[in-house]
Design a protein around this motif. Structure first.
Motif, PDB file in Angstrom:
ATOM      1  N   UNK A  95     -37.311 -12.665  55.282  1.00 46.10           N
ATOM      2  CA  UNK A  95     -36.148 -11.909  54.791  1.00 46.10           C
ATOM      3  C   UNK A  95     -36.529 -11.065  53.574  1.00 46.10           C
ATOM      4  N   UNK A  96     -37.292 -11.674  52.662  1.00 45.89           N
ATOM      5  CA  UNK A  96     -37.701 -10.938  51.464  1.00 45.89           C
ATOM      6  C   UNK A  96     -38.586  -9.751  51.850  1.00 45.89           C
ATOM      7  N   UNK A  97     -39.524  -9.995  52.750  1.00 47.14           N
ATOM      8  CA  UNK A  97     -40.477  -8.943  53.113  1.00 47.14           C
ATOM      9  C   UNK A  97     -39.819  -7.796  53.864  1.00 47.14           C
ATOM     10  N   UNK A  98     -38.688  -8.051  54.487  1.00 55.54           N
ATOM     11  CA  UNK A  98     -38.005  -6.999  55.237  1.00 55.54           C
ATOM     12  C   UNK A  98     -36.812  -6.419  54.485  1.00 55.54           C
ATOM     13  N   UNK A  99     -36.557  -6.930  53.291  1.00 58.56           N
ATOM     14  CA  UNK A  99     -35.435  -6.420  52.499  1.00 58.56           C
ATOM     15  C   UNK A  99     -35.793  -5.051  51.920  1.00 58.56           C
ATOM     16  N   UNK A 100     -34.813  -4.175  51.897  1.00 62.66           N
ATOM     17  CA  UNK A 100     -35.014  -2.835  51.326  1.00 62.66           C
ATOM     18  C   UNK A 100     -34.414  -2.709  49.947  1.00 62.66           C
ATOM     19  N   UNK A 101     -33.683  -3.749  49.516  1.00 65.70           N
ATOM     20  CA  UNK A 101     -33.041  -3.725  48.212  1.00 65.70           C
ATOM     21  C   UNK A 101     -33.090  -5.120  47.625  1.00 65.70           C
ATOM     22  N   UNK A 102     -33.263  -5.192  46.308  1.00 66.01           N
ATOM     23  CA  UNK A 102     -33.408  -6.505  45.682  1.00 66.01           C
ATOM     24  C   UNK A 102     -32.112  -7.216  45.377  1.00 66.01           C
ATOM     25  N   UNK A 120     -40.009 -24.366  57.483  1.00 61.51           N
ATOM     26  CA  UNK A 120     -39.385 -23.319  58.295  1.00 61.51           C
ATOM     27  C   UNK A 120     -38.453 -22.456  57.458  1.00 61.51           C
ATOM     28  N   UNK A 121     -37.712 -23.100  56.568  1.00 66.50           N
ATOM     29  CA  UNK A 121     -36.798 -22.352  55.699  1.00 66.50           C
ATOM     30  C   UNK A 121     -37.581 -21.395  54.811  1.00 66.50           C
ATOM     31  N   UNK A 122     -38.680 -21.863  54.255  1.00 61.42           N
ATOM     32  CA  UNK A 122     -39.483 -21.007  53.384  1.00 61.42           C
ATOM     33  C   UNK A 122     -40.117 -19.857  54.162  1.00 61.42           C
ATOM     34  N   UNK A 123     -40.536 -20.115  55.400  1.00 56.76           N
ATOM     35  CA  UNK A 123     -41.081 -19.028  56.222  1.00 56.76           C
ATOM     36  C   UNK A 123     -40.019 -17.969  56.495  1.00 56.76           C
ATOM     37  N   UNK A 124     -38.805 -18.425  56.815  1.00 58.72           N
ATOM     38  CA  UNK A 124     -37.711 -17.475  57.029  1.00 58.72           C
ATOM     39  C   UNK A 124     -37.379 -16.732  55.739  1.00 58.72           C
ATOM     40  N   UNK A 172     -38.427 -28.048  68.290  1.00 53.18           N
ATOM     41  CA  UNK A 172     -37.394 -27.968  67.252  1.00 53.18           C
ATOM     42  C   UNK A 172     -37.741 -26.900  66.220  1.00 53.18           C
ATOM     43  N   UNK A 173     -39.013 -26.777  65.908  1.00 54.93           N
ATOM     44  CA  UNK A 173     -39.434 -25.814  64.894  1.00 54.93           C
ATOM     45  C   UNK A 173     -39.171 -24.378  65.357  1.00 54.93           C
ATOM     46  N   UNK A 174     -39.465 -24.095  66.599  1.00 53.37           N
ATOM     47  CA  UNK A 174     -39.241 -22.741  67.122  1.00 53.37           C
ATOM     48  C   UNK A 174     -37.749 -22.428  67.180  1.00 53.37           C
ATOM     49  N   UNK A 175     -36.955 -23.417  67.616  1.00 55.28           N
ATOM     50  CA  UNK A 175     -35.502 -23.202  67.682  1.00 55.28           C
ATOM     51  C   UNK A 175     -34.935 -23.008  66.274  1.00 55.28           C
ATOM     52  N   UNK A 176     -35.389 -23.830  65.335  1.00 58.32           N
ATOM     53  CA  UNK A 176     -34.923 -23.705  63.948  1.00 58.32           C
ATOM     54  C   UNK A 176     -35.273 -22.331  63.385  1.00 58.32           C
ATOM     55  N   UNK A 177     -36.495 -21.878  63.623  1.00 60.50           N
ATOM     56  CA  UNK A 177     -36.891 -20.556  63.136  1.00 60.50           C
ATOM     57  C   UNK A 177     -36.010 -19.463  63.740  1.00 60.50           C
ATOM     58  N   UNK A 178     -35.652 -19.624  65.013  1.00 57.91           N
ATOM     59  CA  UNK A 178     -34.774 -18.650  65.638  1.00 57.91           C
ATOM     60  C   UNK A 178     -33.383 -18.651  65.027  1.00 57.91           C
ATOM     61  N   UNK A 179     -32.842 -19.841  64.759  1.00 62.95           N
ATOM     62  CA  UNK A 179     -31.527 -19.924  64.119  1.00 62.95           C
ATOM     63  C   UNK A 179     -31.533 -19.266  62.743  1.00 62.95           C
ATOM     64  N   UNK A 180     -32.594 -19.514  61.993  1.00 62.53           N
ATOM     65  CA  UNK A 180     -32.696 -18.911  60.660  1.00 62.53           C
ATOM     66  C   UNK A 180     -32.806 -17.398  60.768  1.00 62.53           C
ATOM     67  N   UNK A 181     -33.650 -16.929  61.682  1.00 66.66           N
ATOM     68  CA  UNK A 181     -33.784 -15.478  61.852  1.00 66.66           C
ATOM     69  C   UNK A 181     -32.489 -14.857  62.353  1.00 66.66           C
ATOM     70  N   UNK A 182     -31.704 -15.649  63.111  1.00 66.49           N
ATOM     71  CA  UNK A 182     -30.414 -15.166  63.593  1.00 66.49           C
ATOM     72  C   UNK A 182     -29.287 -15.358  62.590  1.00 66.49           C
ATOM     73  N   UNK A 183     -29.627 -15.842  61.386  1.00 66.58           N
ATOM     74  CA  UNK A 183     -28.677 -15.975  60.271  1.00 66.58           C
ATOM     75  C   UNK A 183     -27.558 -16.967  60.558  1.00 66.58           C
ATOM     76  N   UNK A 184     -27.865 -18.033  61.327  1.00 65.95           N
ATOM     77  CA  UNK A 184     -26.882 -19.098  61.577  1.00 65.95           C
ATOM     78  C   UNK A 184     -27.144 -20.222  60.571  1.00 65.95           C
ATOM     79  N   UNK A 185     -26.920 -19.907  59.269  1.00 60.82           N
ATOM     80  CA  UNK A 185     -27.300 -20.829  58.197  1.00 60.82           C
ATOM     81  C   UNK A 185     -26.433 -22.080  58.178  1.00 60.82           C
ATOM     82  N   UNK A 192     -32.047 -14.203  52.464  1.00 64.09           N
ATOM     83  CA  UNK A 192     -33.079 -15.070  51.887  1.00 64.09           C
ATOM     84  C   UNK A 192     -32.449 -16.155  51.024  1.00 64.09           C
ATOM     85  N   UNK A 193     -31.450 -15.785  50.217  1.00 66.54           N
ATOM     86  CA  UNK A 193     -30.772 -16.762  49.356  1.00 66.54           C
ATOM     87  C   UNK A 193     -30.022 -17.795  50.194  1.00 66.54           C
TER      88      UNK A 193
END
Length: 771
Positions: free
Chosen positions: A448-455, A440-444, A403-416, A465-466
């Protein structure tokens, strides 16, 4: 007149028979044989007759000489054909004058080599004759139908097993040539000597007709071969493309009477699936077809599942009998996009680490996985759970990890929205706790923050991230960690509204640099120096500072120190921009109340900032070389003296000398300014100015500079009275106002208690000692 045939010697009769056979004159041959039965039909000489018959023209109809062959095999007399008056007699002139030795020489030249060794049975001799006769006919004419006609007379005859095999080979070649129009085909002689493997290359040459060729060619060919040779068939079929193999399995049925062959066929078909390294929808569909066909052929039982994959080239591998595992394995292989053998090996031998890596690849394959919609993600989640529980391909993993891996994938895929619906709102239906969802949410969020190019939190990585933390915060969890994440977003977003260069000063500061900054509050100093007049918005900067400290995990002490530190930065920025009045206001109206409330951070910031402001010299005045004059200049110096008084009140002992030096310079500046004003007033009076104008002097109300010695004496009086160290806060509304100069002098006096008391021999109070 030539002699009658009865008068011919054995050698002459034999040579004459050769001449007659070569001319296909079989009726006269039969007359000659009837006249000399001992020469042709005895067991010692019947091979000679068979050798003579090999000289027949290859196109001779078989039914014209099979009676002679029957007489040879059966050892019965050969009746001569009926001869009427019109039948010409046998001409013996060609042999009548030849001696026996000469006839023998001619026979050695004309007759084929002996068929077999002496003493062989008549059946063996006939078999050898038929084989040679068939090969001669094929070599000279290619008339396989004529050979088949010859052999058909003897296939059912007992004692001639080799003739049945020969007839089968002829029938197989005939089918190739006449029915299937296959060209070229090997000669009968070559085909009969081919090993089974090479013969199968001939019989199974066209991949598109394999099921037909198996039925019409291979089965007849192998049925008359000792040892079967089916292993060679399976090897030949295994070399075909997988799609053709599937067609063979679906369309061909092994001979019903050959139970062993059918069992081998089932094992081979299952083994082919495991040895297939191809993937794709067509492959999985083909494997399903093979599985159904195997069950239909009697392979419905399910053996024990082995512990290892084993040798896939071994037909005895117990894996091939475990059809239940085959069913599950095909589905798992299709879901994972891997060959069947890899999927099954993953279940039987895969370690936890390997299965975990495969799960991550399953959830995020290739580069298009992030484009999945909610329905596709639902299938992925169901598939991952099935692979662990039912298929056991991921059986070494815990349900929570899946479940954790699937959840992380959904978050990375922006299916909030899907994450909120499945893992937050309906968390009781999952195998993961709400606390783990939060992790998992905090890891995602961090990704997102670390890969953002603008604040800016309204677009890009910060927007994601929000949205990530909003899946759970604050409606489902209001934990401190999520609160800090929200504060970090607010801080980064607010900072994006300002010019914030990074360390190389050529690129803007990106969110990850803010998140990992060792002293995030120091970024406000960079903000103030890069954005003109930004110090005029202290409330906004205070909020940013609070969010920065909280969002980056600052302690309670850090949070308490943030506000004074930001105010100090604002005051310093005001001074940098030649705005003393704003700096003075920040120190006296905002920093001072915090310092009097025993906020150590505020006190430390206050004295440093007050000292800096008390020393401040306008860059404009320094550059222009002008000296400020008049009431405004004196008021400015009075404010600086007040600031230096506060610095003196709160500075540590080791900084006291520096503060006092600044105080003395300030007093000197005031005295110089007042003297200049007095001279100006005297000059003004000399020129006719009024006393009233003089009284407008800045040195009104007896405000003359107070010397450092006088201040020190006041400090001694404080010590002697037993009161020291107390700091009087600014007067409140409604209280009687002291003269400002007295207030400042009192502050300086009390400040000196802790710093100069030892010089005067005073004993400070306990409170002072504690300071």
């Amino acid at each position: 007149m030539p002699p009658p045939i009865e008068a011919l010697t054995p050698s002459q009769a034999t040579l004459l028979a050769v001449y007659l056979v070569s001319a296909a004159d079989l009726p006269r041959l039969r007359v000659l044989i009837a006249a000399h039965p001992k020469v042709f039909l005895t067991s010692a000489n019947n091979e000679t007759l068979l050798r003579i018959l090999l000289c027949l023209p290859e196109t001779t109809p078989p039914d014209t000489y099979t009676p002679i062959l029957d007489a040879v095999v059966d050892g019965t007399p050969l009746e001569p054909p009926a001869v009427d008056a019109d039948t010409p007699s046998i001409d013996t002139t060609s042999v009548e004058n030849l001696s026996s030795s000469r006839c023998e020489r001619k026979l050695s030249q004309l007759l084929p080599a002996p068929l077999l060794q002496a003493g062989s049975s008549a059946s063996d001799k006939l078999t050898a004759f038929l084989i040679q006769r068939s090969e001669r006919i094929d070599a000279e004419t290619g008339l396989l139908s004529l050979i088949a006609e010859l052999l058909a007379h003897y296939t059912a005859r007992p004692g001639l097993p080799s003739i049945a095999a020969l007839a089968t080979d002829v029938a197989v070649l005939s089918t190739l040539v006449y029915t299937f129009s296959r060209e070229p085909v090997p000669s009968l002689t070559t085909f009969r000597t081919l090993p089974v493997e090479d013969a199968l290359e001939v019989l199974i040459a066209d991949p598109s007709t394999v099921p037909r060729d198996l039925e019409a060619l291979v089965v007849p060919y192998l049925c008359v071969r000792e040892g079967g040779g089916w292993d060679a068939v399976w090897a030949r079929l295994s070399a075909l493309p997988f799609a053709r193999i599937v067609a063979v399995v679906r369309e061909w049925t092994p001979p019903p009477e050959e139970r062993a062959v059918r069992a081998e066929f089932v094992t081979w078909a299952v083994g082919v699936c495991y040895r297939c390294m191809e993937t794709g929808a067509g492959v999985w569909e083909g494997m399903r077809a093979v599985q159904r066909r195997v069950v239909a052929l009697g392979g419905g039982g399910d053996a024990h599942v082995p512990e290892v994959l084993g040798d896939l080239g071994d037909a005895g591998n117990p894996l091939f009998a475990a059809l239940g595992l085959l069913d599950v394995g095909i589905t798992a292989a299709a879901m994972l996009g891997r060959p069947l053998a890899e999927a099954v090996k993953l279940r039987l031998e895969g370690s936890r680490e390997v299965q975990s890596a495969v799960l991550r690849q399953f959830v995020r394959p290739g580069t298009e996985w992030s484009k999945r919609d909610d329905e596709a993600w639902g299938r992925v989640r169901d598939g991952a759970r099935w692979l662990r529980s039912k298929a056991q391909v991921l059986g070494r993993l815990e349900a929570e990890e899946v479940e954790r891996v699937v959840l992380a994938g959904m978050l990375a895929g922006m299916r909030f929205g899907l994450v909120r619906d499945v893992y937050v709102t309906s968390n009781h239906t999952t195998d993961i706790s709400l606390d783990e969802v939060e992790k998992c949410v905090l890891a995602a969020f961090n990704d997102f923050v670390d890969n953002a190019t603008n604040g800016n939190k309204t677009r890009g990585g910060m927007k994601n991230a929000l949205q990530a933390i909003k899946t759970i915060y604050p409606h489902a969890s209001n934990s401190p960690t999520l609160s800090r994440a929200n504060s970090l977003i607010n801080a980064v977003h607010s900072l994006s509204n300002y010019t914030m260069p990074s360390t190389n000063r050529t690129t803007p500061l990106i969110p990850v640099q803010i998140r990992i900054h060792p002293d995030p509050l120091s970024l406000l100093s960079k903000l103030l120096s890069s954005n003109t007049r930004s110090y005029q918005h202290p409330d906004a900067l205070l909020q940013i500072g609070s969010d920065l400290v909280h969002g980056t995990g600052g302690s309670e002490a850090d949070t308490l120190a943030a506000s004074p530190r930001v105010l100090g930065m604002c005051a310093e920025a005001a001074l940098d921009e030649d705005d003393f009045e704003s700096a003075y206001a920040y120190i006296t109206s905002r920093l001072l109340p915090a310092a009097t409330s025993r906020n150590e951070a505020a006190r430390s910031t206050l004295w440093r900032t007050a000292l800096l402001a008390g020393r401040f010299q306008s860059p404009y005045a320094l550059l222009s070389g002008t000296t400020p004059r008049g009431p405004a200049a004196l008021a400015n110096l009075e404010k600086k003296r007040e600031l230096l008084a506060w610095a003196l009140a709160y500075c540590p002992p080791e900084a006291l000398g520096d503060v006092l030096a600044s105080w003395r310079r300030n007093e000197d500046d005031i005295e110089v300014l007042m003297q200049a004003e007095e001279l100006a007033e005297e000059e003004h009076a000399r020129l006719g100015g009024s006393v009233a104008q003089r009284r407008m002097s800045i040195a009104r109300d007896g405000e003359t500079p107070q010397s450092l010695f006088e201040v020190a004496k006041g400090a001694a009086r404080v010590f002697s009275s037993g009161v020291g160290g107390g700091i009087t806060a600014p007067p409140k509304e409604g209280q009687e106002r002291e003269r400002k100069r007295d207030v400042v002098s009192g502050m300086v006096t009390r400040g000196l208690v802790g710093g100069l008391g030892w010089v005067l021999g005073a004993q400070p109070s306990v409170e002072v000692q504690q300071r």
